[in-house]
Scaffold this active site. Structure first.
Site, PDB file in Angstrom:
ATOM      1  CE  LYS A  10      10.195 -33.628  16.747  1.00 56.03           C
ATOM      2  NZ  LYS A  10      10.011 -34.124  15.403  1.00 56.03           N
ATOM      3  CE1 TYR A  50       9.539 -29.611  12.711  1.00 50.82           C
ATOM      4  CE2 TYR A  50       7.433 -29.625  14.299  1.00 50.82           C
ATOM      5  CZ  TYR A  50       9.102 -29.892  13.937  1.00 50.82           C
ATOM      6  OH  TYR A  50       9.707 -30.714  14.544  1.00 50.82           O
ATOM      7  CG  ASN A 113      11.133 -37.685  14.549  1.00 51.09           C
ATOM      8  OD1 ASN A 113      10.954 -36.457  15.580  1.00 51.09           O
ATOM      9  ND2 ASN A 113      12.013 -37.131  13.906  1.00 51.09           N
ATOM     10  CG  HIS A 116      13.095 -30.005  16.421  1.00 49.34           C
ATOM     11  ND1 HIS A 116      13.197 -30.252  15.047  1.00 49.34           N
ATOM     12  CD2 HIS A 116      13.524 -28.999  16.726  1.00 49.34           C
ATOM     13  CE1 HIS A 116      13.760 -28.952  14.577  1.00 49.34           C
ATOM     14  NE2 HIS A 116      14.034 -28.142  15.349  1.00 49.34           N
ATOM     15  CD  GLU A 127      14.790 -25.142  14.872  1.00 49.06           C
ATOM     16  OE1 GLU A 127      14.530 -25.435  13.668  1.00 49.06           O
ATOM     17  OE2 GLU A 127      15.312 -25.796  15.653  1.00 49.06           O
TER      18      GLU A 127
HETATM   19  P1  CMP Z   1      12.394 -32.723  13.002  1.00 48.10           P
HETATM   20  O1  CMP Z   1      13.876 -32.979  13.064  1.00 48.10           O
HETATM   21  O2  CMP Z   1      11.667 -32.135  13.939  1.00 48.10           O
HETATM   22  O3  CMP Z   1      12.061 -32.180  11.652  1.00 48.10           O
HETATM   23  C1  CMP Z   1      11.013 -32.330  10.705  1.00 48.10           C
HETATM   24  C2  CMP Z   1       9.898 -33.116  11.125  1.00 48.10           C
HETATM   25  O4  CMP Z   1       9.343 -33.642  10.110  1.00 48.10           O
HETATM   26  C3  CMP Z   1      10.968 -34.423  11.462  1.00 48.10           C
HETATM   27  O5  CMP Z   1      11.691 -34.342  12.641  1.00 48.10           O
HETATM   28  C4  CMP Z   1       9.579 -35.455  11.675  1.00 48.10           C
HETATM   29  O6  CMP Z   1       9.082 -35.329  12.815  1.00 48.10           O
HETATM   30  C5  CMP Z   1       8.839 -35.014  10.422  1.00 48.10           C
HETATM   31  N1  CMP Z   1       9.040 -35.803   9.309  1.00 48.10           N
HETATM   32  C6  CMP Z   1      10.187 -35.631   8.646  1.00 48.10           C
HETATM   33  N2  CMP Z   1      10.280 -36.411   7.500  1.00 48.10           N
HETATM   34  C7  CMP Z   1       8.921 -37.078   7.469  1.00 48.10           C
HETATM   35  C8  CMP Z   1       8.376 -37.991   6.773  1.00 48.10           C
HETATM   36  N3  CMP Z   1       8.747 -38.634   5.672  1.00 48.10           N
HETATM   37  N4  CMP Z   1       7.032 -38.358   6.994  1.00 48.10           N
HETATM   38  C9  CMP Z   1       6.456 -37.906   8.057  1.00 48.10           C
HETATM   39  N5  CMP Z   1       7.063 -36.823   9.046  1.00 48.10           N
HETATM   40  C10 CMP Z   1       8.334 -36.531   8.524  1.00 48.10           C
END
Ligand code: CMP
Length: 140
Positions: A10, A50, A113, A116, A127
């Site tokens: 990311k 998403y 984070n 993904h 995906e």
């Molecule tokens: P990802 O594994 O890409 O799948 C969905 C994404 O949403 C996740 O990683 C985070 O980047 C984001 N995400 C999931 N939970 C939260 C949350 N509680 N607040 C903000 N972002 C979130």
């Protein structure tokens, strides 16, 4: 079972200069790269990717983050690639991620984070095809 999964480095991890270390982690742990490219997603592309989260309160901020800079999208391939990738990534929330996992090492918070990974075979298929036509995927 040999599987394919979609991985995204990311924008936060790309900005931190962590592309090389993240790819090393995958390849050192038995995953092979079957496709790879750097992209800067448009709003529409991020929202489409998403779409399952569109009712979530964090959807707007998540898509804004995903278009904030370039990302690296990859197809990883190997034995149990989906589960292995998720183990290497660690928990979604880096505060809960195990020591040594990619999110523990490189994530900023639960949203930014670092990486993904697809969560199941059906999601992986959807995906992967979202970013890669068959012709861009090699037999790794
Ligand atoms: P990802 O594994 O890409 O799948 C969905 C994404 O949403 C996740 O990683 C985070 O980047 C984001 N995400 C999931 N939970 C939260 C949350 N509680 N607040 C903000 N972002 C979130």
């Amino acid at each position: 079972m040999k599987e394919k999964t979609l991985s995204i480095i990311k924008p936060d991890a790309v900005a931190k200069g962590a592309i090389g270390q993240i790819i090393d982690c995958f390849t050192e742990n038995g995953l092979k790269i079957a496709a790879l490219k750097m992209i800067h997603m448009s709003q529409r592309e991020a929202e489409g990717f998403y779409a399952v989260h569109k009712e979530r309160p964090f959807f707007g901020s998540l898509t804004e983050f995903m278009i904030s800079g370039p990302a690296v999208v990859m197809v990883l391939c190997g034995e149990n690639a989906i589960k292995k990738n998720r183990e290497l990534m660690g928990a979604t929330n880096p505060a809960e991620a195990a020591e040594g996992t990619l999110r523990k090492r490189f994530a900023t918070d639960i949203e930014k984070n670092a990486v993904h990974g697809s969560d199941a075979p059906e999601t992986a298929r959807t995906e992967i095809s979202y970013f890669f036509p068959e012709l861009e995927i090699v037999n790794a």
